[in-house]
Design a protein around this motif. Structure first.
Motif, PDB file in Angstrom:
ATOM      1  N   THR A  11       0.838  -1.199   0.000  1.00 20.74           N
ATOM      2  CA  THR A  11       0.000   0.000   0.000  1.00 20.74           C
ATOM      3  C   THR A  11       0.870   1.244   0.000  1.00 20.74           C
ATOM      4  N   GLU A  13      -0.876   4.558  -0.766  1.00 18.32           N
ATOM      5  CA  GLU A  13      -1.755   5.724  -0.848  1.00 18.32           C
ATOM      6  C   GLU A  13      -2.901   5.595   0.137  1.00 18.32           C
ATOM      7  N   GLY A  14      -3.493   6.738   0.438  1.00 15.24           N
ATOM      8  CA  GLY A  14      -4.655   6.777   1.305  1.00 15.24           C
ATOM      9  C   GLY A  14      -4.316   7.051   2.753  1.00 15.24           C
ATOM     10  N   TRP A  16      -5.533   5.755   6.659  1.00  9.66           N
ATOM     11  CA  TRP A  16      -6.139   4.599   7.303  1.00  9.66           C
ATOM     12  C   TRP A  16      -6.128   4.769   8.817  1.00  9.66           C
ATOM     13  N   ASP A  28      -0.948   7.744   7.238  1.00 12.03           N
ATOM     14  CA  ASP A  28      -1.177   8.618   6.094  1.00 12.03           C
ATOM     15  C   ASP A  28      -0.100   8.304   5.060  1.00 12.03           C
ATOM     16  N   ASP A  30      -0.051   9.276   1.972  1.00 15.41           N
ATOM     17  CA  ASP A  30       0.247  10.417   1.110  1.00 15.41           C
ATOM     18  C   ASP A  30       1.357  11.261   1.732  1.00 15.41           C
ATOM     19  N   ARG A 100     -10.213   2.390   5.937  1.00 11.91           N
ATOM     20  CA  ARG A 100      -9.657   3.421   5.059  1.00 11.91           C
ATOM     21  C   ARG A 100     -10.576   4.635   5.150  1.00 11.91           C
ATOM     22  N   GLY A 102      -9.569   7.830   3.823  1.00 16.38           N
ATOM     23  CA  GLY A 102      -9.260   8.838   2.809  1.00 16.38           C
ATOM     24  C   GLY A 102      -8.399   8.282   1.712  1.00 16.38           C
TER      25      GLY A 102
END
Length: 102
Positions: A11, A13-14, A16, A28, A30, A100, A102
């Motif tokens: 993973t 992105e996003g 959680w 995060d 990002d 999740r 975002g």
């Protein structure tokens, strides 16, 4: 948003939330940060103690996830406190819920 059973190791992105027996983590991907809110978990089992860790309630640089699955401890790869060239693991109490957001 969506509850899941695991965060895949690849993973990237996003945002959680990971709720454990004793704490809540905000990952995060990002910003590549991890934040731990100690004592904000979901346990009625008094055998679990809340440990105090350095940099609790602060964003720390997240390098990745080795394991994060409901029912077992999560393992997060992070930069060590005060030593940006040193990497270390954050291992949690058993994970109760992953979402999740975002």
């Amino acid at each position: 948003m969506a509850r899941v059973q695991a965060i895949p190791a690849d993973t990237d992105e996003g945002v959680w939330t990971v709720i454990t027996q004793t704490s809540t983590y905000l990952l995060d991907f990002d910003a590549m940060t991890l934040l731990r809110a100690p004592g904000v978990g979901r346990s009625d089992d008094h055998r679990w103690e809340v440990s105090e860790l350095r940099r609790d309630s602060q964003d720390i640089p997240l390098l990745g996830v080795k394991e994060c699955r409901v029912g077992g401890p999560a393992q997060f790869w992070v930069h060590a406190a005060d030593e940006p060239d040193v990497r270390t693991w954050r291992v949690t109490t058993p994970v109760v819920e992953i979402e999740r957001i975002g």
